[in-house]
Design a protein around this motif. Structure first.
Motif, PDB file in Angstrom:
ATOM      1  N   GLN A  18       0.838  -1.190   0.000  1.00  0.00           N
ATOM      2  CA  GLN A  18       0.000   0.000   0.000  1.00  0.00           C
ATOM      3  C   GLN A  18       0.876   1.244   0.000  1.00  0.00           C
ATOM      4  OE1 GLN A  18      -2.698   0.092   3.254  1.00  0.00           O
ATOM      5  NE2 GLN A  18      -4.108   1.523   2.302  1.00  0.00           N
ATOM      6  N   PHE A  19       0.470   2.257  -0.759  1.00  0.00           N
ATOM      7  CA  PHE A  19       1.193   3.520  -0.895  1.00  0.00           C
ATOM      8  C   PHE A  19       2.536   3.347  -1.605  1.00  0.00           C
ATOM      9  CE2 PHE A  19      -1.151   3.986   3.230  1.00  0.00           C
ATOM     10  CZ  PHE A  19      -2.222   4.661   2.683  1.00  0.00           C
ATOM     11  N   GLN A  20       2.647   2.341  -2.472  1.00  0.00           N
ATOM     12  CA  GLN A  20       3.867   2.164  -3.245  1.00  0.00           C
ATOM     13  C   GLN A  20       3.554   2.302  -4.720  1.00  0.00           C
ATOM     14  OE1 GLN A  20       5.647  -1.599  -2.255  1.00  0.00           O
ATOM     15  NE2 GLN A  20       6.978  -0.686  -0.721  1.00  0.00           N
ATOM     16  N   ILE A  21       4.520   2.832  -5.443  1.00  0.00           N
ATOM     17  CA  ILE A  21       4.440   2.859  -6.898  1.00  0.00           C
ATOM     18  C   ILE A  21       5.629   2.083  -7.426  1.00  0.00           C
ATOM     19  CG2 ILE A  21       3.196   5.058  -7.011  1.00  0.00           C
ATOM     20  CD1 ILE A  21       5.854   6.410  -7.654  1.00  0.00           C
ATOM     21  N   ASN A  22       5.497   1.583  -8.619  1.00  0.00           N
ATOM     22  CA  ASN A  22       6.607   0.876  -9.241  1.00  0.00           C
ATOM     23  C   ASN A  22       6.624   1.184 -10.723  1.00  0.00           C
ATOM     24  OD1 ASN A  22       5.468  -1.809 -10.753  1.00  0.00           O
ATOM     25  ND2 ASN A  22       4.140  -1.194  -9.057  1.00  0.00           N
ATOM     26  N   GLY A  23       7.732   0.847 -11.355  1.00  0.00           N
ATOM     27  CA  GLY A  23       7.849   1.137 -12.771  1.00  0.00           C
ATOM     28  C   GLY A  23       9.199   0.760 -13.310  1.00  0.00           C
ATOM     29  N   ILE A  24       9.526   1.314 -14.463  1.00  0.00           N
ATOM     30  CA  ILE A  24      10.798   1.027 -15.115  1.00  0.00           C
ATOM     31  C   ILE A  24      11.297   2.272 -15.831  1.00  0.00           C
ATOM     32  CG2 ILE A  24       9.657   0.162 -17.218  1.00  0.00           C
ATOM     33  CD1 ILE A  24      11.969  -1.862 -17.446  1.00  0.00           C
ATOM     34  N   VAL A  25      12.614   2.467 -15.808  1.00  0.00           N
ATOM     35  CA  VAL A  25      13.253   3.599 -16.476  1.00  0.00           C
ATOM     36  C   VAL A  25      14.097   3.050 -17.619  1.00  0.00           C
ATOM     37  CG1 VAL A  25      14.801   5.565 -16.226  1.00  0.00           C
ATOM     38  CG2 VAL A  25      13.297   4.929 -14.342  1.00  0.00           C
ATOM     39  N   THR A  26      13.860   3.551 -18.836  1.00  0.00           N
ATOM     40  CA  THR A  26      14.582   3.072 -20.014  1.00  0.00           C
ATOM     41  C   THR A  26      15.102   4.255 -20.818  1.00  0.00           C
ATOM     42  OG1 THR A  26      12.563   3.046 -21.347  1.00  0.00           O
ATOM     43  CG2 THR A  26      13.125   1.024 -20.151  1.00  0.00           C
ATOM     44  N   ASP A  27      15.956   3.959 -21.814  1.00  0.00           N
ATOM     45  CA  ASP A  27      16.381   4.995 -22.750  1.00  0.00           C
ATOM     46  C   ASP A  27      15.440   4.982 -23.950  1.00  0.00           C
ATOM     47  OD1 ASP A  27      17.074   2.808 -24.276  1.00  0.00           O
ATOM     48  OD2 ASP A  27      19.240   3.067 -24.025  1.00  0.00           O
ATOM     49  N   SER A  28      15.753   5.773 -24.983  1.00  0.00           N
ATOM     50  CA  SER A  28      14.857   5.898 -26.137  1.00  0.00           C
ATOM     51  C   SER A  28      14.776   4.604 -26.943  1.00  0.00           C
ATOM     52  CB  SER A  28      15.332   7.037 -27.044  1.00  0.00           C
ATOM     53  OG  SER A  28      16.696   6.835 -27.425  1.00  0.00           O
ATOM     54  N   ASN A  29      15.756   3.704 -26.743  1.00  0.00           N
ATOM     55  CA  ASN A  29      15.727   2.413 -27.437  1.00  0.00           C
ATOM     56  C   ASN A  29      15.099   1.318 -26.567  1.00  0.00           C
ATOM     57  OD1 ASN A  29      17.070   3.394 -29.772  1.00  0.00           O
ATOM     58  ND2 ASN A  29      19.021   3.298 -28.649  1.00  0.00           N
ATOM     59  N   ASN A  30      14.444   1.734 -25.499  1.00  0.00           N
ATOM     60  CA  ASN A  30      13.769   0.816 -24.574  1.00  0.00           C
ATOM     61  C   ASN A  30      14.747  -0.080 -23.830  1.00  0.00           C
ATOM     62  OD1 ASN A  30      11.231   0.249 -23.474  1.00  0.00           O
ATOM     63  ND2 ASN A  30      11.062  -1.662 -24.640  1.00  0.00           N
ATOM     64  N   LYS A  31      15.992   0.367 -23.667  1.00  0.00           N
ATOM     65  CA  LYS A  31      16.996  -0.370 -22.912  1.00  0.00           C
ATOM     66  C   LYS A  31      16.969   0.109 -21.463  1.00  0.00           C
ATOM     67  CE  LYS A  31      21.929  -1.454 -22.800  1.00  0.00           C
ATOM     68  NZ  LYS A  31      23.256  -1.213 -23.427  1.00  0.00           N
ATOM     69  N   PRO A  32      16.862  -0.812 -20.501  1.00  0.00           N
ATOM     70  CA  PRO A  32      16.768  -0.396 -19.091  1.00  0.00           C
ATOM     71  C   PRO A  32      17.980   0.408 -18.649  1.00  0.00           C
ATOM     72  CG  PRO A  32      16.215  -2.718 -19.342  1.00  0.00           C
ATOM     73  CD  PRO A  32      16.781  -2.280 -20.660  1.00  0.00           C
ATOM     74  N   LEU A  33      17.730   1.382 -17.779  1.00  0.00           N
ATOM     75  CA  LEU A  33      18.797   2.196 -17.200  1.00  0.00           C
ATOM     76  C   LEU A  33      18.950   1.819 -15.729  1.00  0.00           C
ATOM     77  CD1 LEU A  33      17.969   5.694 -18.766  1.00  0.00           C
ATOM     78  CD2 LEU A  33      19.718   4.047 -19.493  1.00  0.00           C
ATOM     79  N   PRO A  34      19.964   1.040 -15.417  1.00  0.00           N
ATOM     80  CA  PRO A  34      20.142   0.612 -14.020  1.00  0.00           C
ATOM     81  C   PRO A  34      20.615   1.754 -13.131  1.00  0.00           C
ATOM     82  CG  PRO A  34      21.987  -0.142 -15.348  1.00  0.00           C
ATOM     83  CD  PRO A  34      21.006   0.481 -16.304  1.00  0.00           C
ATOM     84  N   PHE A  35      20.102   1.795 -11.912  1.00  0.00           N
ATOM     85  CA  PHE A  35      20.516   2.727 -10.873  1.00  0.00           C
ATOM     86  C   PHE A  35      20.291   4.195 -11.263  1.00  0.00           C
ATOM     87  CE2 PHE A  35      23.218  -1.107 -10.477  1.00  0.00           C
ATOM     88  CZ  PHE A  35      22.638  -1.596  -9.324  1.00  0.00           C
ATOM     89  N   ALA A  36      19.195   4.437 -11.962  1.00  0.00           N
ATOM     90  CA  ALA A  36      18.765   5.821 -12.170  1.00  0.00           C
ATOM     91  C   ALA A  36      18.220   6.369 -10.852  1.00  0.00           C
ATOM     92  CB  ALA A  36      17.689   5.878 -13.246  1.00  0.00           C
ATOM     93  N   THR A  37      18.363   7.678 -10.647  1.00  0.00           N
ATOM     94  CA  THR A  37      17.952   8.301  -9.386  1.00  0.00           C
ATOM     95  C   THR A  37      16.535   8.846  -9.495  1.00  0.00           C
ATOM     96  OG1 THR A  37      20.238   8.926  -8.975  1.00  0.00           O
ATOM     97  CG2 THR A  37      18.555  10.020  -7.656  1.00  0.00           C
TER      98      THR A  37
END
Length: 831
Positions: A18-37
């Motif tokens: 409860q009260f959490q959000i989740n998601g994913i951060v990628t670049d323009s080529n849909n490649k994940p960006l690890p350890f984004a702030t």
């Protein structure tokens, strides 16, 4: 600890609450960006994992979050409590990156080197003389019901055209119903940590464990993650890894400067690290937040990603007066990984199904795939340089006698926030379920079985006494046991009786003990015994009882002596980090083979021995836990030393001989990050005076006197000379050294994964007055004995094979007589 191992079978995917959000951060080529702030206007920070995914707690007042990554444009996203998942795509900057350049080399590496050089100034256990603080810990095993399908599946199977059988699977539905109301497991703990004289001690003030009136001490002692972030080896789920800021870390890790952030009003570098080797067991992966001014760790994320995705997060508070970052919160998580490799847990191996089968078709996720473990600790009441004395510093953990009986007001005073309805129901439902299913009783039975007992009412049946075999007694059939706490916690009665089918004789023992001091496990015991024992064998009184379903070495032993008499002893752990036995005994000895001992002009075929003995084992580096039921070794560490001295008592109870014996043993084990292990054993004995062959040394031979190699194939022993024949050598003084090096298991087939072990053993010895012994022919060890071999253990279903070769001065003329082939059988009970 076995219960905890069972719970890990549920650990899986992602964590939501409860009260959490989740998601994913990628670049323009849909490649994940690890350890984004990720940052909120309230200055709360989070980072994405190695797959670019994130889980972030937000307050209802939060309206936006900012996502940044070095080399990419920062992006601000509107958030709402009605939306749970966010896919964020960042655009790469086209202009030159304006990184902070510390030197011409990799700036991250330069920063790490400064962190390593400044460790002593930033590590609280090095900078401060003493400190203390309290923590509140909550651990849950649970799942997010929203992630579980919860459908009732059905399938039809036709036996013929007119008949069909409907199979209904409602397991997911039932699991979702349960997890919507409660967690699978839950514990709470309040501890006081005290540091002084370079030792850290935990005193558990209160503990509460769902389903148990008394806590399971093995779970309490289980080390999820290192307390200090500055240790050279960082521990995660009882597995040690090279710390990314250890002195040798720059040669094992790659580093990358990700960003600069503000933590608690101070600027910090974000540095990503990853082990250079591809093997998961070789090192950690994660992010370090480094204070720009003093190069101290201000936050750390340590992670191992494999079959289980395991992470440990350390948060710190800055103490301005001491100019020191002090640990404030820790979070430990286990979720389901993505591959099908095996993983070491609690000394054993657990295999998880992969997400992809052999035909590369994704398997359907079941409810248990969404289960996870979460442990959170909050520190408070930090006091530094108080000079408050720490009691019982030799203990690693001390559990107060009333820790499990704390009232609800106690817990409310220490909890950071009140338990939600789901957590409250967890205690009620699991407690009632535990009572109805007798969980505590079953756990107690399981623990005793692992130590070789089965409880029947007030008596623990001794499983070791039921049946065994040796070449003198034949099949040894018996019955034995010891009274348990149901009869009394303060005294005990024990005994056994046995019958040998080959020698046709009964053996027995009867004894009793009384508890003198609970805290130091001090007992006074008395026994009367009529039994047999292998001649010239070395028995340390303080050696732990080892339960084996099948102990192969005694099968081929044929030379025994009978001993009849009494003994009284005191067992105690009074001296810190030791266990000792002080014993007096008087026995009538009768060798059960042709033997005469010629001494002082007399020949003895039987004799009386009255002796005093002290035996002590010292484990200076092990961790010990004081519980309400006594003191236990919670973590076995090496080296450890065992010393035993035996002295005959002239003119006491008709004693026939005057002699003394000194025995010594040193053990060392080193486990490597690549799952290899080296074990060293040094053992020695010195006997002087008038001492018969029955009580000298045989250095544990384990080879049959047969013509061919195939006729000599038998089971291998534990720390035994596999090429030395029974009764071939006897010594009054000896020294033996053994080295074993085991490699990680080799995968040949799916179910064929042998463990390669290299073994070498050497022994030297001598015998005073060999002419005094009239009986079996034997040799002495003045020239030394040497053997080496290879073991392939656990080839299939615990069975293995080994080959050993004898060389050196005592090598035999015929080549095949120097070879021994052995069968091994290893069953891992987690002991």
């Amino acid at each position: 600890m076995k219960l905890f191992c069972f719970l890990t079978l549920f650990f899986t995917l992602t964590i939501q609450a409860q009260f959490q959000i989740n998601g994913i951060v990628t670049d323009s080529n849909n490649k994940p960006l690890p350890f984004a702030t990720i940052t909120t206007p309230e200055n709360n920070n989070a980072i994405t994992d190695v797959d670019g995914k994130f889980i972030f707690k937000i307050s209802t007042a939060t309206s936006s979050m900012t996502v940044s990554y070095i080399g990419f444009h920062t992006k601000t996203i509107s958030v709402s409590t009605s939306k749970k998942f966010y896919a964020v795509s960042l655009l790469q900057k086209t202009d030159d990156l304006k990184e902070v350049v510390v030197s011409n080399e990799n700036p991250a590496l330069t920063i790490i080197k400064k962190v390593i050089a400044s460790k002593n100034q930033n590590d609280p256990q090095k900078k401060l003389h003493n400190f203390e603080y309290k923590t509140y810990n909550k651990l849950i095993v649970t799942a997010n019901p929203d992630s579980i399908d919860g459908r009732i599946d059905s399938s039809a199977a036709y036996k013929d055209l007119s008949k069909k059988t409907i199979h209904i699977d409602s397991s997911d539905y039932k699991f979702k119903e349960i997890i919507s109301k409660q967690h699978l497991f839950q514990t709470e703990k309040v501890s006081q940590y005290q540091f002084a004289e370079n030792k850290l001690k935990e005193t558990i003030l209160g503990t509460r464990m769902a389903g148990f009136k008394q806590p399971v001490y093995e779970i309490i002692a289980f080390n999820l993650q290192s307390i200090s972030i500055y240790d050279s080896k960082y521990e995660l789920f009882e597995t040690k890894y090279e710390n990314p800021i250890s002195n040798n870390a720059p040669s094992n890790y790659n580093y990358k400067l990700l960003d600069t952030v503000n933590l608690k009003g101070r600027d910090a570098y974000m540095i990503y690290f990853k082990n250079k080797r591809k093997k998961r067991a070789s090192g950690l992966e994660g992010v370090l937040y480094i204070d720009k001014e003093n190069f101290a760790i201000a936050k750390a994320v340590m992670r191992i990603k494999g079959v289980l995705d395991i992470s440990g997060i350390h948060d710190f508070e800055y103490l301005p007066k001491e100019k020191l970052w002090f640990q404030s919160n820790t979070t430990f998580k286990i979720v389901k990984g993505k591959n099908d490799d095996d993983i070491k847990i609690l000394g054993g191996t657990i295999q998880f199904d992969s997400d992809v089968d052999e035909n590369f078709e994704p398997r359907k996720k079941v409810a248990s795939d969404f289960t996870y473990l979460l442990s959170e600790s909050n520190s408070f009441d930090v006091r530094v340089n108080t000079n408050v004395p720490v009691k019982n510093q030799s203990l690693y953990i001390e559990i107060k006698d009333d820790a499990a009986q704390k009232s609800e007001s106690f817990w409310q005073a220490y909890r950071k926030e009140n338990l939600d309805e789901k957590s409250q129901k967890t205690y009620l439902l699991i407690d009632s379920l535990s009572i109805s299913n007798k969980v505590e009783k079953r756990l107690g039975i399981g623990r005793k079985i692992l130590n070789g007992f089965y409880p029947i009412g007030p008596v623990d049946l001794d499983l070791k006494k039921i049946i065994s075999y040796n070449n003198y007694e034949g099949f040894r059939l018996g019955l034995g046991g010891i009274t348990n706490e149901r009869l009394s916690k303060n005294f005990r009665i024990e005994g056994y009786t046995a019958y040998g089918t080959k020698d046709g004789a009964f053996k027995y023992s009867l004894g009793a003990g009384i508890l003198l001091d609970k805290n130091t496990n001090t007992w006074f015991n008395g026994y009367y015994t009529d039994d047999v024992r292998e001649i010239a064998s070395t028995v340390f009184a303080v050696d732990k009882r080892v339960f084996k379903i099948y102990d192969p070495r005694p099968i081929n032993i044929s030379t025994f002596y009978e001993y009849t008499g009494w003994r009284g002893n005191i067992q105690t752990k009074f001296i810190p980090k030791t266990e000792a036995v002080i014993e007096f005994s008087r026995n009538y000895i009768e060798p059960k083979f042709d033997y005469l001992f010629n001494v002082n002009g007399k020949s003895y075929s039987s004799y009386v021995m009255s002796t005093a003995m002290i035996s002590i084992v010292w484990a200076p580096f092990s961790n010990f836990m004081q519980t309400p039921s006594g003191r236990n070794e919670s973590e076995k560490k090496f080296p450890r030393f065992t010393f035993q001295y035996t002295q005959s008592l002239p003119n006491v109870f008709d004693n026939d001989f005057t002699f003394s014996k000194i025995d010594f043993k040193a053990e060392y084990e080193k486990k490597y990050l690549n799952r290899q292990k080296t074990a060293l054993l040094l053992q020695a004995g010195f006997a002087s005076g008038d001492i018969p062959l029955t009580h000298l040394y045989n250095t544990s031979p384990n080879n049959l006197t047969k013509e061919t190699v195939t006729q000599r194939i038998t089971f291998s022993g534990r720390n035994a000379f596999e090429t030395m024949y029974f009764n071939e050598f006897f010594s009054s003084q000896y020294v033996m050294f053994q080295i074993k090096h085991g490699f990680d298991r080799i995968k040949i087939l799916k179910k064929v994964r042998p463990s390669l072990v290299l073994v070498s053993r050497i022994a030297w010895g001598g015998l005073e007055n060999p002419e005094e012994h009239d009986g079996p022919e034997f040799k002495t060890l003045e020239k030394g004995f040497f053997e080496s071999g290879i073991e392939l253990n656990k080839i299939y279903k615990g069975f293995g094979l080994g080959g050993f070769y004898r060389y050196g001065p005592n090598q035999l003329p015929k080549f095949e007589d120097n070879i021994a082939v052995k069968i091994s059988y290893v069953i891992d009970l987690g002991l």
